[in-house]
Design a protein around this motif. Structure first.
Motif, PDB file in Angstrom:
ATOM      1  N   ASP A 674      -9.715   4.494  11.765  1.00  0.00           N
ATOM      2  CA  ASP A 674      -9.345   5.113  13.103  1.00  0.00           C
ATOM      3  C   ASP A 674      -8.473   5.713  13.658  1.00  0.00           C
ATOM      4  N   THR A 675      -7.651   3.715  13.805  1.00  0.00           N
ATOM      5  CA  THR A 675      -6.679   4.697  14.414  1.00  0.00           C
ATOM      6  C   THR A 675      -5.138   5.194  13.555  1.00  0.00           C
ATOM      7  N   GLN A 676      -4.892   4.857  12.495  1.00  0.00           N
ATOM      8  CA  GLN A 676      -3.930   5.487  11.328  1.00  0.00           C
ATOM      9  C   GLN A 676      -4.485   6.946  11.116  1.00  0.00           C
ATOM     10  N   LYS A 677      -5.368   7.455  11.499  1.00  0.00           N
ATOM     11  CA  LYS A 677      -5.723   9.013  11.016  1.00  0.00           C
ATOM     12  C   LYS A 677      -5.076   9.622  11.897  1.00  0.00           C
ATOM     13  N   VAL A 678      -4.951   9.119  13.473  1.00  0.00           N
ATOM     14  CA  VAL A 678      -4.219  10.064  14.111  1.00  0.00           C
ATOM     15  C   VAL A 678      -2.787  10.812  13.537  1.00  0.00           C
ATOM     16  N   ILE A 711      -1.607  -0.149   5.702  1.00  0.00           N
ATOM     17  CA  ILE A 711      -1.750   1.369   5.565  1.00  0.00           C
ATOM     18  C   ILE A 711      -1.129   2.334   5.820  1.00  0.00           C
ATOM     19  N   SER A 712      -0.007   1.310   6.903  1.00  0.00           N
ATOM     20  CA  SER A 712       0.645   2.473   7.612  1.00  0.00           C
ATOM     21  C   SER A 712       2.161   2.448   6.490  1.00  0.00           C
ATOM     22  N   ILE A 715       1.295   5.494   4.100  1.00  0.00           N
ATOM     23  CA  ILE A 715       0.976   6.675   5.078  1.00  0.00           C
ATOM     24  C   ILE A 715       2.765   7.474   4.833  1.00  0.00           C
ATOM     25  N   LYS A 716       3.227   6.438   5.233  1.00  0.00           N
ATOM     26  CA  LYS A 716       4.672   6.595   5.794  1.00  0.00           C
ATOM     27  C   LYS A 716       5.385   6.805   4.018  1.00  0.00           C
ATOM     28  N   TYR A 717       5.021   6.181   3.375  1.00  0.00           N
ATOM     29  CA  TYR A 717       5.877   6.431   1.861  1.00  0.00           C
ATOM     30  C   TYR A 717       4.867   7.586   0.401  1.00  0.00           C
ATOM     31  N   LEU A 774      11.008  -5.518   7.378  1.00  0.00           N
ATOM     32  CA  LEU A 774       9.896  -6.299   8.103  1.00  0.00           C
ATOM     33  C   LEU A 774       8.629  -6.026   7.687  1.00  0.00           C
ATOM     34  N   GLY A 775       8.036  -5.375   7.892  1.00  0.00           N
ATOM     35  CA  GLY A 775       7.022  -4.877   7.898  1.00  0.00           C
ATOM     36  C   GLY A 775       6.134  -6.205   6.529  1.00  0.00           C
TER      37      GLY A 775
END
Length: 963
Positions: A674-678, A711-712, A715-717, A774-775
Motif C-alpha cells: 500500500d505504501t509503494q503503490k503511490v 518491493i521498491s 518497482i525501480k528495476y 546498500l539496500g
C-alpha cells in the motif's frame, strides 16, 4: 672405320655408351616428331576456333544492333520519344561497322553470302522501311504505318532473324566439327606414341641381351674356375675365347691365368712354412697357459676392487638413510663373503638394515644391543671376531658339527663415539687380521657417509621448516637468483603460476616461470619489463607493481627486495599480494562517494528549491500544499538514506538490536505494498497466499524494511511497468516469500555480489535508476539475524525473483479468544516524558486520537513522581531532557529498580543512536527521531496486548521438526 671399331672393341664401357647413345638419339628424334605433330594439331585447332569465335562475336553484335534498332523503332512509334529515334540511327552505324568487320573475317562462301543478305536487309530496313514508317507516323498517318507492317515489313524482319539464327547455328556446327576432327587426330597421335614406346622397349631389350652376351657369359666361366680353385679341385683352364678379347674381360682372363700359375708355384713353399708354424704354435700354447693363470689372478683382484668401488659409490649415490644402510649391509656382505649381516645406528629410532636375519633375530638384536657382547664395542671401540658352533636352528639340512665366524665392527664418529654397529657371520672360514684391518678402513668410509646423511637430514628438516613457514604466509613468495632461475617458492606462488606442486618450479628458468605469469595477467609487456628491470638491471627503487588476473578475477600487487650476502647480491625476493578485496573496496567506496553525493544532493536540491520559492513568492494554498508534499517526500527519502547508512554502521559494529515479537507476515507485506503503490502508476501488485501458517518471530519494523527494499527494487528495476508478485508459501517447514518482477533482470556474473555492500551492477540502464548499493546488503543482514536466508534467481530482460526464507511459528489454540483491542485501548494510560513542547504536543495528539489517556511531563524527577503516583500502562521517555536534575537514563534506571514499576513498558523516543544501551537497561522499544507518530501508538498497543495476552500462545517450531 677400322680404327673406330678397334676403339670401341677395346672397352666395354665404350660399347655400352655407344648403345645407350644410339637409344637416346632414336628416343629424342621420335619424341620430338610426336611433340611437333601434337603442337601442329593444337595450333590448327586454335586458329580455326579463333576464326569461328570472331565471326560469332561479329554476328552477335549485328544481331544485338538490329534487335536494339527494332526496339527503338517500336518505342518511338509507341511513345514518340526522340531518344529512341537517335538510338536507332546509332544502331544503324553499329550494324554497318559490324558488317564490315564480319566481311573482313569471312573465310567461307557461306560467310560472304550471309554478309550480302544482311547488307540487303539493312539497306531495305534502314533506308526504306523505317524512314517511310517514321514519315507516316510524324505526319499522323497511322494507317500507313500499319500497312507497311502488314505488307512485308514484319515478314522481312522475321526472315532476317531466321537467317541470323541459321548462320549462328552453322558457326556452332563448324566449331563442333573442328573439335571432333581434333579429337580424332589426337587419338591417332596417341596410337603413334604407344607404338613408339613399344619400339623403344624392344630396343632396350636388345641392348640388354647384347651386354649380357658380351659380359655375363665370360664372367660366369671365370667364376666357375675360381670356385674350383677355392675347393682345391683339378683345374683345366679353357678360356681361350675370353683371352683373345681386347676389352676388360680379356685383360681379366689373362691376369687370372697368370695368377693361377703363380699360386701353383708357391704352394710347395707354403707347405714347408706350415710345418714351421705348427712347431711355433706348440710353444705359444705353453706360454698362453702361464698368461691365463696370471690373468685369473688379475681378474680376481679386479673383481675385488670393483666390489670396493661399488661399495664407495653406493655410499655417495643416495642421501636416503634407509637406502644407504641397506646398501652398506649388502656390499659389505659381498666384500666379506659373509652369509648374513646387520647394521644398527645408535640413534633414538635404532635405525637398521639386515641381510639374512629373521624378524625374531632382528628383534632380539635390537633389544639387547646395549648388553652382552655388544657392550665390548662401546668400551674398547675396536672390532673383534668370535668363533662358535653353529646352532641347530642355523644348520638347516646339515647334520655334522659346523662352526661360524662372527665379526663385530664399531663405526666411530669424529668424536670417537660409536654411532653404528656392524655384525656379519661367515660359515666358510675365519676372518684374517688383514681382512679385519681392511674392514676397519671401510667403517671409516661408512662413518663419513652417515655423518653426511645426518647433516643432510638436518638441513632438509630446516628447509622443510622454512618451506612450511613460507606456505603459511598468504602472499606468494618467490626467490630467484641473479640469472632469474627460480630457487625458493611457496605454495601460494605455485598456485599463482598454475603449478600443482612446488617441485615443478624448482630450478625453472626466467622464461619458464615468467611466461606463465605474464600470460595470465593483463599487464603483458609492462609486467615483463618490471621483472626484467629488477632481476637483470638491478633496479632496486622500483615501486610496487599492480596487475590483474582476468581468469581468476584477482588483483595482485608485486614488490621486490634484493638479497645480499657478504656485500654481494645473491638474488631477488618477489612478494605477490592479493589485493582484490582492497581494490574492490576502494572501487566500491569511490562509486559509493559519487553515488551518495548524487543521492543526497538530488533531494536537497528539491527541498532548497521549493523552500526558496515558498519564502520568496506568494503562492496559492494548493501550490503550497503541493510544494510541502514534495519537501516532505524528499525529507523522507533523505531520512531513509541516512537510516540505511546508520543501519549498515550498526550492523558492522554489532550494535544493531531487534525487538522480536510474534508477527503475521501478511499484514506487513500488505502495508508495504500500500505504501509503494503511490510511487508508481504502471505496476500491478499481486499477493499469492498459499499457506495459512504466516506467523514468524521477528522485528516488525525490520521485516517491513526488508520487504520495502525488495518491493521498491522490483518497482525501480522494472521501469516499463508490469506485474510485481509476492508469493507466500511453506517449504521444508519454513515460510518462504518470493518477490517477483518483470523488469531488467540481473546479469549472471553479478549474482554472487548482489548482496555485497555498495555493489551495483555496472550497466547504464541501472545507473540511471540510482541507488546506494546498500539496500540488499541490509536485507541480507536483517534476514540473517532472523535465522533466515535470502536468495535470488534472475534472467536478463525477463525479471528477477528474490526469495526470503524464515523459520515458521506454529499457532496453538488457547483457552479464550483475544480480548478486543478497542476495550484495552480505551482504558490505557500513557505518560510522555519530553522536554520539546512541540514534539510532546504532536505525540499527545496522536495518542489521544488513538484512544489513549495521556499526561505530559518535562522534568525527570517530576516524571518519576508522576509515574509512582499514577502507575500508567506505558511510558514514552526522552533521553536528553533540558533539566539536568535527572536524564532519561536516570528515569529508566529508577523505574526498573522499583519492583512495582519495573513491568511498565517503556518506549524510548530520542535522537541518540544508543538503542543497544536502552534495550540493555530494560526499554521495550526504541524510536530514533524523526519517526512517524502513528508508529508510536501502534507499538504501545502491541506492547499492551503482548503484556496481557491470554487467548493464544505462540510456540516456535523445534529444529528437529523443521528438519
Amino acid at each position: 672405320m677400322e680404327k673406330m671399331r678397334n676403339y670401341f672393341r677395346q672397352s666395354l664401357a665404350r660399347q655400352f655408351v655407344l648403345l645407350v647413345a644410339s637409344f637416346l638419339v632414336v628416343f629424342i628424334v621420335g619424341a620430338i616428331a610426336l611433340l611437333a605433330y601434337q603442337s601442329s594439331l593444337v595450333a590448327s585447332f586454335e586458329q580455326k576456333k579463333n576464326e569461328i569465335e570472331t565471326k560469332m562475336k561479329y554476328a552477335q553484335e549485328i544481331e544485338r544492333a538490329f534487335n536494339q534498332a527494332f526496339s527503338d523503332v517500336r518505342g518511338y512509334l509507341a511513345f514518340n520519344r526522340k531518344e529512341f529515334k537517335l538510338s536507332f540511327f546509332r544502331e544503324q552505324e553499329n550494324v554497318r561497322t559490324a558488317l564490315d568487320l564480319l566481311e573482313s573475317a569471312a573465310t567461307t562462301k557461306e560467310d560472304t553470302q550471309f554478309v550480302v543478305k544482311v547488307r540487303q536487309f539493312a539497306q531495305h530496313y534502314f533506308e526504306r522501311l523505317v524512314p517511310e514508317a517514321v514519315d507516316a507516323f510524324e505526319s499522323g498517318n497511322i494507317q500507313k504505318v500499319l500497312s507497311l507492317s502488314e505488307n512485308g515489313g514484319t515478314a522481312s524482319i522475321e526472315r532476317f532473324q531466321f537467317q541470323m539464327k541459321t548462320y549462328k547455328n552453322n558457326l556452332n556446327d563448324q566449331l563442333d566439327g573442328t573439335f571432333r576432327q581434333l579429337v580424332k587426330q589426337e587419338k591417332t597421335a596417341q596410337t603413334a606414341f604407344i607404338v613408339f614406346v613399344f619400339f623403344m622397349l624392344f630396343l632396350l631389350i636388345m641392348i640388354a641381351r647384347i651386354m649380357t652376351k658380351k659380359i655375363g657369359r665370360p664372367l660366369n666361366e671365370l667364376a666357375k674356375v675360381a670356385e674350383k680353385i677355392a675347393n682345391d679341385e683339378q683345374i683345366v683352364c679353357d678360356m681361350q675365347g675370353a683371352i683373345k678379347r681386347e676389352d676388360e674381360i680379356g685383360k681379366l682372363a689373362n691376369a687370372f691365368k697368370k695368377m693361377l700359375a703363380s699360386i701353383q708355384e708357391k704352394e710347395e713353399s707354403l707347405m714347408a712354412r706350415n710345418e714351421e708354424l705348427l712347431a711355433q704354435q706348440d710353444e705359444l700354447e705353453v706360454q698362453q697357459a702361464e698368461l691365463e693363470q696370471a690373468l685369473e689372478a688379475m681378474q680376481a683382484r679386479e673383481r675385488e676392487l670393483k666390489r670396493y668401488n661399488n661399495f664407495i659409490q653406493s655410499l655417495s649415490n643416495s642421501l636416503d638413510r634407509q637406502d644407504v644402510l641397506q646398501s652398506i649391509v649388502f656390499h659389505m656382505a659381498r666384500i666379506m663373503e659373509a652369509d648374513r649381516g646387520m647394521i644398527v645406528l645408535m640413534n633414538d629410532e635404532k635405525s637398521y638394515a639386515s641381510f639374512g636375519f629373521s624378524p625374531y633375530g632382528i628383534e632380539q638384536f635390537l633389544t639387547y644391543v646395549y648388553n652382552g657382547l655388544y657392550q665390548r664395542l662401546f668400551e674398547q671401540k675396536k672390532p673383534f671376531v668370535l668363533k662358535r658352533e653353529v646352532a641347530a636352528s642355523e644348520k638347516g639340512y646339515h647334520e655334522e658339527t659346523m662352526y661360524v665366524h662372527d665379526i663385530f665392527l664399531p663405526v666411530l664418529s669424529n668424536e670417537s663415539d660409536v654411532q653404528a654397529i656392524l655384525v656379519f657371520s661367515r660359515f666358510g672360514g675365519p676372518f684374517s687380521d688383514e681382512e679385519v684391518q681392511e674392514y676397519v678402513g671401510l667403517t671409516k668410509q661408512i662413518s663419513i657417509s652417515l655423518q653426511k646423511i645426518a647433516l643432510y637430514e638436518q638441513s632438509e628438516q630446516a628447509r622443510e621448516t622454512v618451506q612450511h613457514i613460507l606456505n603459511t604466509v598468504q602472499e606468494g613468495i618467490h626467490f630467484v637468483d641473479s640469472k632469474g632461475h627460480s630457487v625458493i617458492v611457496n605454495k601460494q606462488m605455485a598456485d599463482l603460476l598454475q603449478k600443482e606442486t612446488i617441485a615443478e618450479l624448482e630450478g625453472a628458468s626466467y622464461e619458464q616461470w615468467a611466461r606463465s605469469l605474464v600470460e595470465q595477467s593483463d599487464a603483458g609487456e609492462k609486467l615483463c619489463d618490471y621483472l626484467r628491470a629488477i632481476i637483470f638491471d638491478g633496479d632496486e627503487e622500483r615501486e610496487p607493481f599492480v596487475y590483474h588476473l582476468p581468469q581468476k578475477r584477482k588483483v595482485m600487487q608485486v614488490y621486490a627486495k634484493p638479497l645480499y650476502r657478504h656485500g654481494e647480491r645473491q638474488g631477488t625476493v618477489f612478494v605477490h599480494r592479493d589485493i582484490t578485496k582492497q581494490f574492490e573496496v576502494d572501487r566500491m567506496k569511490s562509486e559509493f562517494v559519487s553515488t551518495v553525493s548524487h543521492e543526497l544532493r538530488t533531494p536537497l536540491s528539491s527541498v532548497l528549491g521549493f523552500t526558496e520559492l515558498m519564502l520568496t513568492k506568494e503562492l496559492k494554498p494548493e501550490r503550497q500544499k503541493k510544494y510541502l508534499t514534495t519537501i516532505y517526500q524528499e525529507a523522507k527519502r533523505l531520512t531513509a538514506l541516512i537510516n540505511d547508512f546508520l543501519d549498515v554502521q550498526r550492523m558492522e559494529s554489532g550494535k544493531q538490536t531487534y525487538d522480536k515479537k510474534y508477527e503475521d507476515i501478511v499484514p506487513i507485506i500488505e502495508h508495504v505494498i500500500d505504501t509503494q503503490k503511490v510511487n508508481t502508476t504502471v505496476h500491478t501488485f499481486h499477493i499469492q497466499k498459499e499457506t495459512d501458517k504466516t506467523i514468524v518471530l521477528g522485528d516488525r519494523d525490520k521485516l517491513a524494511q526488508v520487504f520495502t527494499n525488495l518491493i521498491s527494487n522490483a518497482i525501480k528495476y522494472s521501469p516499463d511497468g508490469g506485474n510485481v508478485t509476492v508469493r507466500i508459501y511453506e517449504q521444508n517447514k519454513r515460510l518462504c516469500i518470493d518477490v517477483k518482477d518483470e523488469g531488467l533482470g540481473i546479469p549472471e556474473e553479478a549474482l554472487p555480489n548482489i548482496f555485497t555492500k555498495f555493489y551495483r551492477v555496472d550497466n547504464s540502464d541501472r545507473r540511471r535508476i540510482g541507488g546506494t548499493g546498500l539496500g540488499l546488503a541490509i536485507v541480507k543482514e536483517i534476514v540473517k539475524m532472523h535465522e533466515g536466508e535470502v536468495s535470488v534467481t534472475s534472467e536478463l530482460k525477463k525479471g528477477s525473483t528474490f526469495t526470503v526464507s524464515l523459520p515458521l511459528v506454529a499457532l496453538a489454540p488457547g483457552e479464550e479468544d483475544e480480548r478486543d483491542n478497542d476495550d484495552k485501548q480505551a482504558h490505557a494510560h500513557v505518560v510522555i516524558v519530553e522536554d520539546d513542547e512541540n514534539l510532546a504536543a504532536l505525540l499527545e495528539a496522536e495518542l489521544k486520537d488513538s484512544g489513549f489517556r495521556v499526561k505530559h511531563v518535562k522534568e525527570g524527577k517530576k516524571a518519576i513522581e508522576l509515574i509512582q503516583k499514577e502507575k500508567p500502562d506505558a511510558v514514552v521517555l526522552d533521553i536528553m531532557l533540558e533539566e539536568h536534575d535527572a536524564s532519561g537514563w536516570d528515569v529508566l534506571k529508577a523505574l526498573k529498580q522499583n519492583e512495582q514499576l519495573s513491568d511498565i513498558p517503556i518506549i524510548i523516543s530520542s535522537a541518540l543512536e544508543e538503542r543497544e544501551k536502552g534495550m540493555a537497561l530494560g526499554a521495550n522499544s526504541y524510536f530514533v527521531k524523526p519517526y512517524q507518530p502513528s508508529q508510536l501508538s501502534k507499538t504501545i498497543l502491541q506492547l499492551l496486548l503482548n503484556k496481557e495476552r491470554q487467548g493464544e500462545i505462540f510456540i516456535p517450531i523445534p529444529q528437529e521438526e523443521a528438519k
